[in-house]
Design a protein around this motif. Structure first.
Motif, PDB file in Angstrom:
ATOM      1  N   PHE A   1       0.838  -1.203   0.000  1.00 47.51           N
ATOM      2  CA  PHE A   1       0.000   0.000   0.000  1.00 47.51           C
ATOM      3  C   PHE A   1       0.872   1.252   0.000  1.00 47.51           C
ATOM      4  O   PHE A   1       0.675   2.179  -0.802  1.00 47.51           O
ATOM      5  CB  PHE A   1      -0.912  -0.030   1.232  1.00 47.51           C
ATOM      6  N   ASN A   2       1.859   1.284   0.869  1.00 49.95           N
ATOM      7  CA  ASN A   2       2.731   2.457   0.967  1.00 49.95           C
ATOM      8  C   ASN A   2       3.676   2.576  -0.225  1.00 49.95           C
ATOM      9  O   ASN A   2       3.973   3.678  -0.681  1.00 49.95           O
ATOM     10  CB  ASN A   2       3.523   2.408   2.281  1.00 49.95           C
ATOM     11  N   ASP A   3       4.162   1.444  -0.736  1.00 50.17           N
ATOM     12  CA  ASP A   3       5.028   1.492  -1.917  1.00 50.17           C
ATOM     13  C   ASP A   3       4.294   2.103  -3.109  1.00 50.17           C
ATOM     14  O   ASP A   3       4.856   2.921  -3.850  1.00 50.17           O
ATOM     15  CB  ASP A   3       5.517   0.082  -2.280  1.00 50.17           C
ATOM     16  N   LEU A   4       3.030   1.732  -3.294  1.00 52.82           N
ATOM     17  CA  LEU A   4       2.247   2.276  -4.394  1.00 52.82           C
ATOM     18  C   LEU A   4       1.997   3.773  -4.185  1.00 52.82           C
ATOM     19  O   LEU A   4       2.131   4.570  -5.126  1.00 52.82           O
ATOM     20  CB  LEU A   4       0.919   1.518  -4.519  1.00 52.82           C
ATOM     21  N   LEU A   5       1.676   4.147  -2.947  1.00 49.12           N
ATOM     22  CA  LEU A   5       1.482   5.568  -2.649  1.00 49.12           C
ATOM     23  C   LEU A   5       2.738   6.375  -2.955  1.00 49.12           C
ATOM     24  O   LEU A   5       2.685   7.422  -3.609  1.00 49.12           O
ATOM     25  CB  LEU A   5       1.124   5.757  -1.166  1.00 49.12           C
ATOM     26  N   ARG A   6       3.864   5.897  -2.479  1.00 46.53           N
ATOM     27  CA  ARG A   6       5.117   6.637  -2.650  1.00 46.53           C
ATOM     28  C   ARG A   6       5.508   6.721  -4.114  1.00 46.53           C
ATOM     29  O   ARG A   6       6.044   7.733  -4.561  1.00 46.53           O
ATOM     30  CB  ARG A   6       6.227   5.986  -1.827  1.00 46.53           C
ATOM     31  N   TYR A   7       5.222   5.676  -4.879  1.00 43.01           N
ATOM     32  CA  TYR A   7       5.568   5.698  -6.305  1.00 43.01           C
ATOM     33  C   TYR A   7       4.687   6.698  -7.044  1.00 43.01           C
ATOM     34  O   TYR A   7       5.182   7.542  -7.809  1.00 43.01           O
ATOM     35  CB  TYR A   7       5.416   4.305  -6.916  1.00 43.01           C
ATOM     36  N   VAL A   8       3.386   6.613  -6.831  1.00 42.59           N
ATOM     37  CA  VAL A   8       2.453   7.463  -7.567  1.00 42.59           C
ATOM     38  C   VAL A   8       2.654   8.934  -7.231  1.00 42.59           C
ATOM     39  O   VAL A   8       2.624   9.803  -8.106  1.00 42.59           O
ATOM     40  CB  VAL A   8       0.998   7.033  -7.279  1.00 42.59           C
ATOM     41  N   PHE A   9       2.871   9.238  -5.950  1.00 45.75           N
ATOM     42  CA  PHE A   9       2.997  10.632  -5.533  1.00 45.75           C
ATOM     43  C   PHE A   9       4.440  11.080  -5.354  1.00 45.75           C
ATOM     44  O   PHE A   9       4.698  12.174  -4.864  1.00 45.75           O
ATOM     45  CB  PHE A   9       2.195  10.867  -4.243  1.00 45.75           C
ATOM     46  N   GLN A  10       5.361  10.213  -5.780  1.00 45.04           N
ATOM     47  CA  GLN A  10       6.785  10.560  -5.792  1.00 45.04           C
ATOM     48  C   GLN A  10       7.263  11.078  -4.441  1.00 45.04           C
ATOM     49  O   GLN A  10       7.903  12.127  -4.337  1.00 45.04           O
ATOM     50  CB  GLN A  10       7.066  11.579  -6.897  1.00 45.04           C
ATOM     51  N   VAL A  11       6.937  10.334  -3.379  1.00 45.83           N
ATOM     52  CA  VAL A  11       7.416  10.662  -2.046  1.00 45.83           C
ATOM     53  C   VAL A  11       8.791  10.018  -1.866  1.00 45.83           C
ATOM     54  O   VAL A  11       8.933   8.799  -1.938  1.00 45.83           O
ATOM     55  CB  VAL A  11       6.448  10.152  -0.962  1.00 45.83           C
ATOM     56  N   THR A  12       9.797  10.840  -1.628  1.00 45.90           N
ATOM     57  CA  THR A  12      11.161  10.335  -1.502  1.00 45.90           C
ATOM     58  C   THR A  12      11.530  10.142  -0.040  1.00 45.90           C
ATOM     59  O   THR A  12      10.851  10.617   0.876  1.00 45.90           O
ATOM     60  CB  THR A  12      12.154  11.318  -2.140  1.00 45.90           C
ATOM     61  N   ASN A  13      12.647   9.448   0.188  1.00 46.41           N
ATOM     62  CA  ASN A  13      13.150   9.298   1.549  1.00 46.41           C
ATOM     63  C   ASN A  13      13.482  10.654   2.154  1.00 46.41           C
ATOM     64  O   ASN A  13      13.310  10.874   3.356  1.00 46.41           O
ATOM     65  CB  ASN A  13      14.388   8.400   1.560  1.00 46.41           C
ATOM     66  N   GLN A  14      13.963  11.582   1.321  1.00 51.00           N
ATOM     67  CA  GLN A  14      14.266  12.923   1.815  1.00 51.00           C
ATOM     68  C   GLN A  14      12.994  13.628   2.287  1.00 51.00           C
ATOM     69  O   GLN A  14      12.995  14.315   3.305  1.00 51.00           O
ATOM     70  CB  GLN A  14      14.947  13.749   0.713  1.00 51.00           C
ATOM     71  N   ASP A  15      11.898  13.462   1.529  1.00 49.75           N
ATOM     72  CA  ASP A  15      10.618  14.034   1.950  1.00 49.75           C
ATOM     73  C   ASP A  15      10.219  13.513   3.325  1.00 49.75           C
ATOM     74  O   ASP A  15       9.744  14.261   4.185  1.00 49.75           O
ATOM     75  CB  ASP A  15       9.505  13.685   0.945  1.00 49.75           C
ATOM     76  N   LEU A  16      10.404  12.208   3.517  1.00 54.15           N
ATOM     77  CA  LEU A  16      10.025  11.605   4.791  1.00 54.15           C
ATOM     78  C   LEU A  16      10.890  12.120   5.930  1.00 54.15           C
ATOM     79  O   LEU A  16      10.388  12.427   7.019  1.00 54.15           O
ATOM     80  CB  LEU A  16      10.136  10.077   4.707  1.00 54.15           C
ATOM     81  N   LEU A  17      12.189  12.264   5.677  1.00 52.12           N
ATOM     82  CA  LEU A  17      13.088  12.778   6.708  1.00 52.12           C
ATOM     83  C   LEU A  17      12.727  14.207   7.096  1.00 52.12           C
ATOM     84  O   LEU A  17      12.724  14.566   8.269  1.00 52.12           O
ATOM     85  CB  LEU A  17      14.542  12.704   6.225  1.00 52.12           C
ATOM     86  N   GLU A  18      12.405  15.028   6.076  1.00 56.27           N
ATOM     87  CA  GLU A  18      12.047  16.418   6.357  1.00 56.27           C
ATOM     88  C   GLU A  18      10.724  16.531   7.098  1.00 56.27           C
ATOM     89  O   GLU A  18      10.457  17.538   7.763  1.00 56.27           O
ATOM     90  CB  GLU A  18      11.987  17.206   5.046  1.00 56.27           C
ATOM     91  N   SER A  19       9.875  15.509   6.980  1.00 55.23           N
ATOM     92  CA  SER A  19       8.608  15.491   7.706  1.00 55.23           C
ATOM     93  C   SER A  19       8.754  14.884   9.098  1.00 55.23           C
ATOM     94  O   SER A  19       7.766  14.751   9.823  1.00 55.23           O
ATOM     95  CB  SER A  19       7.554  14.701   6.917  1.00 55.23           C
ATOM     96  N   GLY A  20       9.972  14.512   9.454  1.00 54.75           N
ATOM     97  CA  GLY A  20      10.218  14.012  10.798  1.00 54.75           C
ATOM     98  C   GLY A  20      10.111  12.504  10.949  1.00 54.75           C
ATOM     99  O   GLY A  20      10.103  11.988  12.070  1.00 54.75           O
ATOM    100  N   TYR A  21      10.021  11.763   9.849  1.00 58.42           N
ATOM    101  CA  TYR A  21       9.896  10.313   9.929  1.00 58.42           C
ATOM    102  C   TYR A  21      11.268   9.653  10.054  1.00 58.42           C
ATOM    103  O   TYR A  21      12.237  10.070   9.442  1.00 58.42           O
ATOM    104  CB  TYR A  21       9.210   9.749   8.679  1.00 58.42           C
TER     105      TYR A  21
END
Length: 408
Positions: free
Chosen positions: A25-45
Protein backbone atom coordinates in the motif's frame (compact mmCIF):
# COMPACT_ATOMS: atom_id res chain seq x y z
CA UNK A 1 -7.40 -2.00 -27.79
CA UNK A 2 -10.41 -3.75 -26.27
CA UNK A 3 -8.66 -7.13 -26.53
CA UNK A 4 -5.60 -5.69 -24.81
CA UNK A 5 -7.78 -4.32 -21.98
CA UNK A 6 -9.53 -7.66 -21.61
CA UNK A 7 -6.25 -9.57 -21.52
CA UNK A 8 -4.85 -7.35 -18.78
CA UNK A 9 -8.06 -7.36 -16.73
CA UNK A 10 -8.30 -11.15 -16.97
CA UNK A 11 -5.03 -11.33 -15.07
CA UNK A 12 -6.39 -9.16 -12.24
CA UNK A 13 -8.85 -9.51 -9.39
CA UNK A 14 -10.35 -6.92 -7.08
CA UNK A 15 -10.56 -7.36 -3.31
CA UNK A 16 -10.14 -5.64 0.05
CA UNK A 17 -6.52 -4.84 0.89
CA UNK A 18 -5.51 -6.60 4.14
CA UNK A 19 -3.34 -5.00 6.79
CA UNK A 20 -0.65 -7.53 5.92
CA UNK A 21 -0.18 -5.65 2.62
CA UNK A 22 0.63 -2.31 4.28
CA UNK A 23 4.09 -2.33 2.66
CA UNK A 24 2.58 -2.68 -0.81
CA UNK A 25 0.00 0.00 0.00
CA UNK A 26 2.73 2.46 0.97
CA UNK A 27 5.03 1.49 -1.92
CA UNK A 28 2.25 2.28 -4.39
CA UNK A 29 1.48 5.57 -2.65
CA UNK A 30 5.12 6.64 -2.65
CA UNK A 31 5.57 5.70 -6.30
CA UNK A 32 2.45 7.46 -7.57
CA UNK A 33 3.00 10.63 -5.53
CA UNK A 34 6.78 10.56 -5.79
CA UNK A 35 7.42 10.66 -2.05
CA UNK A 36 11.16 10.34 -1.50
CA UNK A 37 13.15 9.30 1.55
CA UNK A 38 14.27 12.92 1.82
CA UNK A 39 10.62 14.03 1.95
CA UNK A 40 10.02 11.60 4.79
CA UNK A 41 13.09 12.78 6.71
CA UNK A 42 12.05 16.42 6.36
CA UNK A 43 8.61 15.49 7.71
CA UNK A 44 10.22 14.01 10.80
CA UNK A 45 9.90 10.31 9.93
CA UNK A 46 12.47 7.74 10.91
CA UNK A 47 13.21 4.63 8.84
CA UNK A 48 10.09 2.46 8.62
CA UNK A 49 7.96 4.85 10.67
CA UNK A 50 5.57 5.75 7.83
CA UNK A 51 4.63 2.10 7.37
CA UNK A 52 3.96 1.74 11.09
CA UNK A 53 1.95 4.95 11.09
CA UNK A 54 -0.24 3.83 8.20
CA UNK A 55 -1.01 0.39 9.65
CA UNK A 56 -3.75 1.63 12.06
CA UNK A 57 -5.37 3.43 9.13
CA UNK A 58 -5.62 0.22 7.14
CA UNK A 59 -7.14 -1.45 10.20
CA UNK A 60 -9.87 1.20 10.52
CA UNK A 61 -10.52 1.98 6.86
CA UNK A 62 -11.99 0.31 3.80
CA UNK A 63 -9.08 -0.20 1.41
CA UNK A 64 -9.83 -1.75 -1.99
CA UNK A 65 -7.36 -2.80 -4.64
CA UNK A 66 -6.73 -4.60 -7.88
CA UNK A 67 -4.19 -7.44 -7.64
CA UNK A 68 -2.09 -9.23 -10.21
CA UNK A 69 -1.84 -12.49 -8.32
CA UNK A 70 -0.35 -11.23 -5.02
CA UNK A 71 0.90 -7.84 -6.28
CA UNK A 72 -1.20 -4.78 -5.48
CA UNK A 73 -1.36 -2.67 -8.66
CA UNK A 74 -4.23 -0.19 -8.08
CA UNK A 75 -5.87 1.01 -4.87
CA UNK A 76 -8.01 3.47 -2.96
CA UNK A 77 -8.72 3.95 0.73
CA UNK A 78 -11.87 5.21 2.47
CA UNK A 79 -11.25 6.78 5.87
CA UNK A 80 -14.12 6.81 8.38
CA UNK A 81 -14.60 10.49 9.25
CA UNK A 82 -17.18 12.89 10.64
CA UNK A 83 -17.88 16.44 9.48
CA UNK A 84 -20.13 19.30 10.48
CA UNK A 85 -22.63 20.21 7.77
CA UNK A 86 -24.52 23.34 8.78
CA UNK A 87 -24.52 22.38 12.45
CA UNK A 88 -25.28 18.67 12.01
CA UNK A 89 -22.64 15.95 12.26
CA UNK A 90 -22.53 13.57 9.27
CA UNK A 91 -20.51 10.42 8.75
CA UNK A 92 -18.10 11.24 5.92
CA UNK A 93 -16.06 8.96 3.67
CA UNK A 94 -12.58 10.39 3.18
CA UNK A 95 -11.32 9.10 -0.16
CA UNK A 96 -7.52 8.93 -0.34
CA UNK A 97 -4.59 6.70 -1.25
CA UNK A 98 -5.81 6.64 -4.86
CA UNK A 99 -3.24 5.31 -7.30
CA UNK A 100 -2.41 2.88 -10.08
CA UNK A 101 0.99 1.77 -11.35
CA UNK A 102 1.52 3.32 -14.80
CA UNK A 103 1.78 -0.01 -16.61
CA UNK A 104 -1.80 -0.74 -15.48
CA UNK A 105 -3.23 2.70 -16.24
CA UNK A 106 -5.86 3.28 -18.91
CA UNK A 107 -7.76 0.05 -18.36
CA UNK A 108 -10.64 1.37 -16.24
CA UNK A 109 -9.29 -0.05 -12.98
CA UNK A 110 -9.86 3.13 -10.99
CA UNK A 111 -13.34 3.57 -12.47
CA UNK A 112 -14.31 0.19 -11.05
CA UNK A 113 -12.62 0.87 -7.71
CA UNK A 114 -14.56 4.12 -7.29
CA UNK A 115 -17.86 2.35 -8.06
CA UNK A 116 -17.11 -0.32 -5.46
CA UNK A 117 -15.97 2.39 -3.05
CA UNK A 118 -19.25 4.30 -3.42
CA UNK A 119 -21.17 1.11 -2.69
CA UNK A 120 -19.12 0.60 0.49
CA UNK A 121 -19.70 4.22 1.53
CA UNK A 122 -23.44 3.75 1.05
CA UNK A 123 -23.41 0.51 3.06
CA UNK A 124 -21.59 2.38 5.84
CA UNK A 125 -24.20 5.19 5.79
CA UNK A 126 -21.55 7.70 4.78
CA UNK A 127 -23.87 9.96 2.81
CA UNK A 128 -21.09 12.34 1.77
CA UNK A 129 -17.44 11.96 0.73
CA UNK A 130 -14.49 14.40 0.72
CA UNK A 131 -11.20 14.12 -1.14
CA UNK A 132 -8.13 16.16 -2.03
CA UNK A 133 -8.05 16.34 -5.84
CA UNK A 134 -4.81 15.73 -7.67
CA UNK A 135 -6.90 16.26 -10.81
CA UNK A 136 -10.13 18.25 -10.53
CA UNK A 137 -11.39 17.20 -14.02
CA UNK A 138 -10.81 13.51 -13.20
CA UNK A 139 -12.85 13.63 -9.99
CA UNK A 140 -15.56 15.81 -11.52
CA UNK A 141 -16.17 13.00 -14.00
CA UNK A 142 -16.63 10.72 -11.00
CA UNK A 143 -19.20 13.02 -9.37
CA UNK A 144 -17.10 15.08 -6.95
CA UNK A 145 -17.12 18.90 -6.98
CA UNK A 146 -15.09 21.67 -5.35
CA UNK A 147 -16.44 22.47 -1.89
CA UNK A 148 -13.76 24.61 -0.22
CA UNK A 149 -10.96 27.05 -0.98
CA UNK A 150 -7.44 27.49 0.32
CA UNK A 151 -6.10 31.03 0.66
CA UNK A 152 -2.42 31.76 1.21
CA UNK A 153 -1.10 35.17 2.26
CA UNK A 154 2.21 36.93 2.69
CA UNK A 155 2.46 39.85 5.13
CA UNK A 156 5.58 41.98 5.40
CA UNK A 157 6.65 42.94 8.93
CA UNK A 158 5.61 46.54 8.22
CA UNK A 159 2.07 45.34 7.46
CA UNK A 160 1.51 43.58 10.77
CA UNK A 161 -1.50 45.01 12.64
CA UNK A 162 -0.95 47.37 15.55
CA UNK A 163 -1.68 45.78 18.95
CA UNK A 164 -5.24 46.20 20.21
CA UNK A 165 -6.03 45.86 23.93
CA UNK A 166 -7.82 42.63 24.88
CA UNK A 167 -8.81 41.27 28.26
CA UNK A 168 -7.25 37.84 27.76
CA UNK A 169 -3.75 36.54 27.13
CA UNK A 170 -1.82 34.07 24.94
CA UNK A 171 0.19 31.11 26.20
CA UNK A 172 2.48 28.88 24.12
CA UNK A 173 1.59 25.19 24.35
CA UNK A 174 2.51 21.83 22.85
CA UNK A 175 0.49 21.05 19.73
CA UNK A 176 -1.20 18.11 21.46
CA UNK A 177 -2.09 20.06 24.60
CA UNK A 178 -5.62 19.42 25.84
CA UNK A 179 -6.64 23.04 25.30
CA UNK A 180 -5.55 22.86 21.65
CA UNK A 181 -7.55 19.70 20.99
CA UNK A 182 -10.57 20.88 22.96
CA UNK A 183 -10.63 24.32 21.33
CA UNK A 184 -10.56 22.78 17.89
CA UNK A 185 -13.36 20.38 18.83
CA UNK A 186 -15.60 23.24 19.97
CA UNK A 187 -14.69 25.20 16.82
CA UNK A 188 -15.47 22.23 14.55
CA UNK A 189 -18.86 21.64 16.14
CA UNK A 190 -19.90 25.21 15.33
CA UNK A 191 -18.23 25.53 11.90
CA UNK A 192 -19.81 24.28 8.69
CA UNK A 193 -17.67 21.90 6.65
CA UNK A 194 -15.12 21.23 9.39
CA UNK A 195 -13.72 17.82 10.26
CA UNK A 196 -14.62 16.43 13.68
CA UNK A 197 -11.13 15.17 14.50
CA UNK A 198 -10.67 11.85 16.26
CA UNK A 199 -7.18 10.45 16.75
CA UNK A 200 -7.08 9.12 13.17
CA UNK A 201 -7.92 12.58 11.82
CA UNK A 202 -5.30 14.27 14.02
CA UNK A 203 -2.70 11.73 12.89
CA UNK A 204 -3.49 12.51 9.26
CA UNK A 205 -3.47 16.25 9.99
CA UNK A 206 0.19 15.93 11.00
CA UNK A 207 1.15 13.21 8.51
CA UNK A 208 3.48 15.34 6.36
CA UNK A 209 4.41 17.89 9.03
CA UNK A 210 7.37 17.86 11.38
CA UNK A 211 5.44 18.03 14.65
CA UNK A 212 8.55 18.61 16.74
CA UNK A 213 9.11 21.96 15.02
CA UNK A 214 5.52 23.20 15.45
CA UNK A 215 4.19 25.28 18.36
CA UNK A 216 0.67 26.23 19.41
CA UNK A 217 -0.20 29.63 20.86
CA UNK A 218 -3.54 29.50 22.69
CA UNK A 219 -5.68 32.54 23.47
CA UNK A 220 -7.40 32.52 26.89
CA UNK A 221 -10.17 34.98 27.71
CA UNK A 222 -10.46 36.78 31.04
CA UNK A 223 -12.16 33.69 32.51
CA UNK A 224 -9.19 31.51 31.51
CA UNK A 225 -11.25 29.75 28.82
CA UNK A 226 -9.35 28.85 25.64
CA UNK A 227 -11.14 30.48 22.69
CA UNK A 228 -8.63 30.22 19.85
CA UNK A 229 -5.17 29.13 18.79
CA UNK A 230 -2.55 29.52 16.12
CA UNK A 231 -0.18 26.71 15.09
CA UNK A 232 3.09 28.05 13.73
CA UNK A 233 6.84 27.78 13.32
CA UNK A 234 9.59 30.30 12.64
CA UNK A 235 12.37 29.70 10.11
CA UNK A 236 14.73 32.03 8.24
CA UNK A 237 12.97 35.17 9.53
CA UNK A 238 9.55 33.96 8.40
CA UNK A 239 6.64 33.32 10.76
CA UNK A 240 4.81 30.36 9.16
CA UNK A 241 1.16 30.14 10.19
CA UNK A 242 -0.25 26.64 9.63
CA UNK A 243 -3.71 27.25 11.03
CA UNK A 244 -5.54 29.86 13.07
CA UNK A 245 -8.96 29.20 14.57
CA UNK A 246 -10.99 31.35 16.93
CA UNK A 247 -14.40 31.19 18.51
CA UNK A 248 -14.88 34.95 18.64
CA UNK A 249 -13.30 38.15 17.39
CA UNK A 250 -11.55 38.85 20.69
CA UNK A 251 -9.53 35.67 20.23
CA UNK A 252 -8.69 36.65 16.65
CA UNK A 253 -7.40 40.04 17.78
CA UNK A 254 -5.47 38.51 20.67
CA UNK A 255 -3.77 35.99 18.38
CA UNK A 256 -2.78 38.69 15.90
CA UNK A 257 -1.37 40.71 18.81
CA UNK A 258 0.81 37.68 19.56
CA UNK A 259 1.94 37.36 15.94
CA UNK A 260 2.69 41.09 15.69
CA UNK A 261 4.88 40.83 18.78
CA UNK A 262 7.36 38.96 16.56
CA UNK A 263 7.92 41.99 14.29
CA UNK A 264 11.55 42.37 15.37
CA UNK A 265 12.26 38.69 14.72
CA UNK A 266 10.71 38.16 11.29
CA UNK A 267 10.46 39.88 7.94
CA UNK A 268 7.35 38.08 6.71
CA UNK A 269 4.31 36.27 8.04
CA UNK A 270 3.13 33.58 5.64
CA UNK A 271 0.07 31.51 6.27
CA UNK A 272 -3.10 29.77 5.26
CA UNK A 273 -6.80 30.52 5.54
CA UNK A 274 -9.37 27.86 4.73
CA UNK A 275 -12.44 30.04 4.32
CA UNK A 276 -13.65 32.87 2.10
CA UNK A 277 -12.28 35.54 4.44
CA UNK A 278 -9.62 37.61 2.61
CA UNK A 279 -7.18 38.79 5.23
CA UNK A 280 -6.68 42.20 3.59
CA UNK A 281 -10.21 43.20 4.63
CA UNK A 282 -9.34 42.60 8.29
CA UNK A 283 -6.02 44.45 8.27
CA UNK A 284 -5.00 48.11 8.21
CA UNK A 285 -2.75 47.44 5.22
CA UNK A 286 -4.74 46.68 2.10
CA UNK A 287 -1.98 45.77 -0.36
CA UNK A 288 -1.43 42.28 1.03
CA UNK A 289 -0.40 39.49 -1.31
CA UNK A 290 -3.07 36.80 -1.30
CA UNK A 291 -3.60 33.75 -3.48
CA UNK A 292 -6.78 31.67 -3.55
CA UNK A 293 -7.15 28.22 -5.08
CA UNK A 294 -9.56 25.28 -4.81
CA UNK A 295 -8.80 22.93 -1.95
CA UNK A 296 -11.09 19.98 -1.21
CA UNK A 297 -13.86 18.34 -3.24
CA UNK A 298 -17.01 16.60 -2.03
CA UNK A 299 -19.75 14.43 -3.46
CA UNK A 300 -23.09 13.26 -2.14
CA UNK A 301 -22.97 9.47 -1.94
CA UNK A 302 -26.70 8.81 -1.47
CA UNK A 303 -29.03 11.64 -2.49
CA UNK A 304 -32.14 10.31 -0.79
CA UNK A 305 -30.57 9.77 2.62
CA UNK A 306 -28.48 12.94 2.42
CA UNK A 307 -31.59 15.01 1.70
CA UNK A 308 -33.42 13.32 4.59
CA UNK A 309 -30.65 14.31 7.00
CA UNK A 310 -29.81 17.73 5.53
CA UNK A 311 -30.63 20.68 7.83
CA UNK A 312 -32.73 22.82 5.48
CA UNK A 313 -33.85 26.19 6.83
CA UNK A 314 -37.47 27.38 6.72
CA UNK A 315 -38.57 24.61 4.37
CA UNK A 316 -42.36 24.85 4.11
CA UNK A 317 -43.15 23.86 0.52
CA UNK A 318 -42.53 20.77 -1.59
CA UNK A 319 -39.54 20.69 -3.91
CA UNK A 320 -38.24 18.03 -6.30
CA UNK A 321 -34.72 17.37 -7.56
CA UNK A 322 -34.14 15.56 -10.86
CA UNK A 323 -30.58 14.26 -10.46
CA UNK A 324 -28.02 12.69 -12.78
CA UNK A 325 -25.00 10.82 -11.43
CA UNK A 326 -22.23 9.28 -13.63
CA UNK A 327 -21.20 6.62 -11.10
CA UNK A 328 -23.96 5.83 -8.58
CA UNK A 329 -27.08 4.52 -10.33
CA UNK A 330 -29.19 4.88 -7.17
CA UNK A 331 -28.80 8.67 -7.44
CA UNK A 332 -30.26 8.93 -10.93
CA UNK A 333 -33.86 10.05 -11.01
CA UNK A 334 -36.41 12.04 -9.07
CA UNK A 335 -36.28 12.97 -5.39
CA UNK A 336 -39.43 14.72 -4.22
CA UNK A 337 -39.30 16.34 -0.77
CA UNK A 338 -42.70 16.62 0.86
CA UNK A 339 -43.26 18.77 3.95
CA UNK A 340 -46.20 17.79 6.16
CA UNK A 341 -48.17 20.02 8.49
CA UNK A 342 -45.75 19.34 11.35
CA UNK A 343 -42.79 20.41 9.21
CA UNK A 344 -41.43 16.88 8.89
CA UNK A 345 -39.83 15.83 5.61
CA UNK A 346 -40.45 12.71 3.58
CA UNK A 347 -38.95 11.76 0.23
CA UNK A 348 -40.49 9.78 -2.58
CA UNK A 349 -39.18 9.00 -6.04
CA UNK A 350 -42.42 8.55 -7.95
CA UNK A 351 -43.86 11.98 -8.74
CA UNK A 352 -42.69 15.60 -8.80
CA UNK A 353 -44.70 18.30 -7.05
CA UNK A 354 -43.99 21.88 -6.13
CA UNK A 355 -40.75 23.40 -7.35
CA UNK A 356 -38.62 21.31 -9.71
CA UNK A 357 -34.82 21.57 -9.99
CA UNK A 358 -32.80 19.68 -12.62
CA UNK A 359 -29.20 19.20 -11.54
CA UNK A 360 -26.22 16.84 -11.71
CA UNK A 361 -24.68 15.32 -8.58
CA UNK A 362 -21.65 17.63 -8.71
CA UNK A 363 -23.75 20.81 -8.76
CA UNK A 364 -26.17 19.51 -6.13
CA UNK A 365 -23.22 18.86 -3.83
CA UNK A 366 -21.68 22.32 -4.34
CA UNK A 367 -25.06 23.93 -3.73
CA UNK A 368 -26.03 22.01 -0.59
CA UNK A 369 -22.53 22.47 0.83
CA UNK A 370 -23.09 26.22 0.23
CA UNK A 371 -19.87 26.53 -1.73
CA UNK A 372 -21.86 28.26 -4.46
CA UNK A 373 -25.34 29.76 -4.21
CA UNK A 374 -28.31 28.53 -6.29
CA UNK A 375 -28.69 31.83 -8.15
CA UNK A 376 -25.04 31.73 -9.25
CA UNK A 377 -25.26 28.09 -10.34
CA UNK A 378 -28.38 28.91 -12.34
CA UNK A 379 -26.66 31.90 -13.97
CA UNK A 380 -23.86 29.67 -15.30
CA UNK A 381 -26.41 27.04 -16.37
CA UNK A 382 -25.30 24.39 -13.91
CA UNK A 383 -28.90 23.87 -12.83
CA UNK A 384 -32.32 24.34 -14.39
CA UNK A 385 -35.19 25.76 -12.37
CA UNK A 386 -37.77 28.52 -12.44
CA UNK A 387 -37.00 31.89 -10.87
CA UNK A 388 -39.37 31.10 -8.03
CA UNK A 389 -37.68 27.74 -7.44
CA UNK A 390 -34.26 29.41 -7.30
CA UNK A 391 -35.56 32.02 -4.87
CA UNK A 392 -36.95 29.22 -2.71
CA UNK A 393 -33.60 27.38 -2.79
CA UNK A 394 -31.87 30.57 -1.66
CA UNK A 395 -34.19 30.66 1.36
CA UNK A 396 -33.87 27.04 2.46
CA UNK A 397 -30.12 26.43 1.94
CA UNK A 398 -27.98 27.88 4.76
CA UNK A 399 -25.57 30.60 3.65
CA UNK A 400 -22.40 29.75 5.62
CA UNK A 401 -19.58 28.58 3.31
CA UNK A 402 -17.44 25.57 4.24
CA UNK A 403 -14.25 25.59 6.31
CA UNK A 404 -11.93 22.63 5.87
CA UNK A 405 -8.26 22.68 6.90
CA UNK A 406 -7.45 18.97 7.10
CA UNK A 407 -5.52 16.84 4.67
CA UNK A 408 -5.63 13.09 4.12
Amino acid sequence: MMDKDNNIRQQLHIKSVPVADVDQFNDLLRYVFQVTNQDLLESGYEEGELVRAKQPILEKSDVIGWYNQTQLVSQLAIYPCEVNIHGKVFKMAGLTGVGTYPEYAGHGLMHDLVKVGLEKMRDNQQWISYLYPYSIPFYRKKGWEIMSDHLTFDLRDTQLPKPVPVTGHVARKEIDDFDVLDTYDRFAHQTHGAMIRDQLAWDEYWRWENEEERTAAVYYDENQVATGYVIYWIAEEVFHLKEMIYLNQEARVGLWNFISAHYSMVEHVKGHIYKDEPIAFLMDAGDIKETIEPYYMARIVDVKDFLKAYPFENITEDISFEVTDPMAAWNNGLFHIHVNRDGKLSINQTSANGYVVKVDIQTLTAMLMSYRRPSYLASIERLQASKNAIKYLENIIPIETPYFSDYF
